[in-house]
Design a protein around this motif. Structure first.
Motif, PDB file in Angstrom:
ATOM      1  N   PRO A  21       0.947  -1.149  -0.010  1.00 50.90           N
ATOM      2  CA  PRO A  21       0.034  -0.021   0.177  1.00 50.90           C
ATOM      3  C   PRO A  21       0.850   1.127   0.102  1.00 50.90           C
ATOM      4  O   PRO A  21       1.870   1.285   0.551  1.00 50.90           O
ATOM      5  N   THR A  22       0.367   2.340  -0.535  1.00 55.40           N
ATOM      6  CA  THR A  22       1.065   3.598  -0.511  1.00 55.40           C
ATOM      7  C   THR A  22       1.920   3.995   0.718  1.00 55.40           C
ATOM      8  O   THR A  22       3.010   4.428   0.463  1.00 55.40           O
ATOM      9  N   ARG A  23       1.042   3.862   1.909  1.00 56.97           N
ATOM     10  CA  ARG A  23       1.697   4.649   2.854  1.00 56.97           C
ATOM     11  C   ARG A  23       2.979   3.792   3.628  1.00 56.97           C
ATOM     12  O   ARG A  23       3.539   4.392   4.209  1.00 56.97           O
ATOM     13  N   VAL A  24       2.899   2.446   3.172  1.00 55.99           N
ATOM     14  CA  VAL A  24       4.249   1.829   3.648  1.00 55.99           C
ATOM     15  C   VAL A  24       5.224   1.409   2.477  1.00 55.99           C
ATOM     16  O   VAL A  24       6.098   0.547   2.619  1.00 55.99           O
ATOM     17  N   ARG A  25       5.002   2.022   1.346  1.00 54.01           N
ATOM     18  CA  ARG A  25       5.435   1.438  -0.032  1.00 54.01           C
ATOM     19  C   ARG A  25       7.028   1.183  -0.003  1.00 54.01           C
ATOM     20  O   ARG A  25       7.552   0.211  -0.240  1.00 54.01           O
ATOM     21  N   TYR A  26       7.418   2.384   0.314  1.00 52.31           N
ATOM     22  CA  TYR A  26       9.014   2.622   0.130  1.00 52.31           C
ATOM     23  C   TYR A  26       9.775   2.023   1.321  1.00 52.31           C
ATOM     24  O   TYR A  26      10.777   1.582   1.267  1.00 52.31           O
ATOM     25  N   SER A  27       9.206   2.148   2.428  1.00 51.16           N
ATOM     26  CA  SER A  27       9.744   1.197   3.704  1.00 51.16           C
ATOM     27  C   SER A  27       9.742  -0.236   3.372  1.00 51.16           C
ATOM     28  O   SER A  27      10.575  -0.943   3.808  1.00 51.16           O
ATOM     29  N   ALA A  28       8.587  -0.662   3.028  1.00 54.43           N
ATOM     30  CA  ALA A  28       8.548  -2.154   2.951  1.00 54.43           C
ATOM     31  C   ALA A  28       9.380  -2.633   1.532  1.00 54.43           C
ATOM     32  O   ALA A  28      10.068  -3.629   2.053  1.00 54.43           O
ATOM     33  N   TYR A  29       9.411  -1.669   0.702  1.00 53.06           N
ATOM     34  CA  TYR A  29      10.297  -1.991  -0.573  1.00 53.06           C
ATOM     35  C   TYR A  29      11.728  -2.180  -0.104  1.00 53.06           C
ATOM     36  O   TYR A  29      12.583  -3.010  -0.417  1.00 53.06           O
ATOM     37  N   GLY A  30      12.194  -1.104   0.627  1.00 48.73           N
ATOM     38  CA  GLY A  30      13.513  -0.915   1.013  1.00 48.73           C
ATOM     39  C   GLY A  30      13.943  -2.178   2.100  1.00 48.73           C
ATOM     40  O   GLY A  30      15.237  -2.795   1.923  1.00 48.73           O
ATOM     41  N   LEU A  31      13.175  -2.353   3.004  1.00 48.07           N
ATOM     42  CA  LEU A  31      13.511  -3.537   3.871  1.00 48.07           C
ATOM     43  C   LEU A  31      13.457  -4.674   3.194  1.00 48.07           C
ATOM     44  O   LEU A  31      14.285  -5.654   3.257  1.00 48.07           O
ATOM     45  N   GLY A  32      12.481  -5.128   2.587  1.00 52.93           N
ATOM     46  CA  GLY A  32      12.256  -6.508   1.624  1.00 52.93           C
ATOM     47  C   GLY A  32      13.400  -6.842   0.767  1.00 52.93           C
ATOM     48  O   GLY A  32      13.983  -7.626   0.816  1.00 52.93           O
ATOM     49  N   TYR A  33      13.681  -5.725  -0.195  1.00 57.21           N
ATOM     50  CA  TYR A  33      14.812  -5.827  -0.981  1.00 57.21           C
ATOM     51  C   TYR A  33      16.246  -5.847  -0.489  1.00 57.21           C
ATOM     52  O   TYR A  33      16.981  -6.794  -0.622  1.00 57.21           O
ATOM     53  N   ASN A  34      16.333  -4.956   0.247  1.00 57.57           N
ATOM     54  CA  ASN A  34      17.784  -5.127   0.952  1.00 57.57           C
ATOM     55  C   ASN A  34      18.034  -6.215   1.717  1.00 57.57           C
ATOM     56  O   ASN A  34      19.066  -6.858   1.878  1.00 57.57           O
ATOM     57  N   ILE A  35      17.137  -6.694   2.589  1.00 56.28           N
ATOM     58  CA  ILE A  35      17.265  -7.975   3.594  1.00 56.28           C
ATOM     59  C   ILE A  35      17.494  -9.162   2.798  1.00 56.28           C
ATOM     60  O   ILE A  35      18.269 -10.016   2.696  1.00 56.28           O
ATOM     61  N   SER A  36      16.485  -9.408   1.578  1.00 57.49           N
ATOM     62  CA  SER A  36      16.932 -10.425   0.719  1.00 57.49           C
ATOM     63  C   SER A  36      18.045 -10.304  -0.081  1.00 57.49           C
ATOM     64  O   SER A  36      18.535 -11.430  -0.291  1.00 57.49           O
ATOM     65  N   SER A  37      18.432  -9.200  -0.551  1.00 59.71           N
ATOM     66  CA  SER A  37      19.702  -9.159  -0.861  1.00 59.71           C
ATOM     67  C   SER A  37      21.056  -9.464  -0.246  1.00 59.71           C
ATOM     68  O   SER A  37      21.677 -10.366  -0.627  1.00 59.71           O
ATOM     69  N   ALA A  38      20.728  -9.181   0.772  1.00 60.99           N
ATOM     70  CA  ALA A  38      22.119  -9.549   1.816  1.00 60.99           C
ATOM     71  C   ALA A  38      21.942 -10.913   2.149  1.00 60.99           C
ATOM     72  O   ALA A  38      23.122 -11.817   2.297  1.00 60.99           O
ATOM     73  N   LEU A  39      20.764 -11.568   2.739  1.00 59.06           N
ATOM     74  CA  LEU A  39      20.479 -12.872   2.802  1.00 59.06           C
ATOM     75  C   LEU A  39      20.766 -13.986   1.639  1.00 59.06           C
ATOM     76  O   LEU A  39      21.879 -14.573   2.013  1.00 59.06           O
ATOM     77  N   PHE A  40      20.370 -13.766   0.580  1.00 56.85           N
ATOM     78  CA  PHE A  40      20.684 -14.404  -0.356  1.00 56.85           C
ATOM     79  C   PHE A  40      22.035 -14.165  -1.336  1.00 56.85           C
ATOM     80  O   PHE A  40      22.732 -15.162  -1.440  1.00 56.85           O
ATOM     81  N   GLY A  41      22.034 -12.741  -1.782  1.00 53.33           N
ATOM     82  CA  GLY A  41      23.084 -12.358  -2.246  1.00 53.33           C
ATOM     83  C   GLY A  41      24.499 -12.575  -1.554  1.00 53.33           C
ATOM     84  O   GLY A  41      25.330 -12.855  -1.997  1.00 53.33           O
TER      85      GLY A  41
END
Length: 90
Positions: A21-41
């Motif tokens: 949703p718009t109100r949490v969009r960039y926080s959720a994107y930032g956390l999800g993308y960066n944590i998964s990149s660190a964990l798997f990459g």
């Protein structure tokens, strides 16, 4: 490989942003993308080195790429199209 990666990069960031949703969009994107990149990459080189040494199979990185691609296919096939939903909550 760069052509394949460019196709992935062109779509993945827009897809991830539109999952939330718009109100949490960039926080959720930032956390999800960066944590998964660190964990798997971040752990992939260590994991591949360990798998190659323990199995003796030099093709383990290719198998890893196929398995993760299948997981991505399963996840993407469940994504809901939000093209016609309003950007703001009512």
């Amino acid at each position: 490989m760069a052509i394949v990666f460019a196709g992935h990069t062109a779509v993945i960031h827009i897809l991830i942003v539109e999952l939330f949703p718009t109100r949490v969009r960039y926080s959720a994107y930032g956390l999800g993308y960066n944590i998964s990149s660190a964990l798997f990459g971040g752990t992939a080189p260590l994991l591949m080195t360990w798998l190659i040494s323990s199995t003796g199979n030099i093709y383990m990185p290719a198998f890893y790429a196929v398995v993760t691609a299948l997981g991505t296919l399963a996840a993407v096939s469940t994504v809901k199209d939000r093209a016609h939903e309003p950007l703001r909550d009512a």
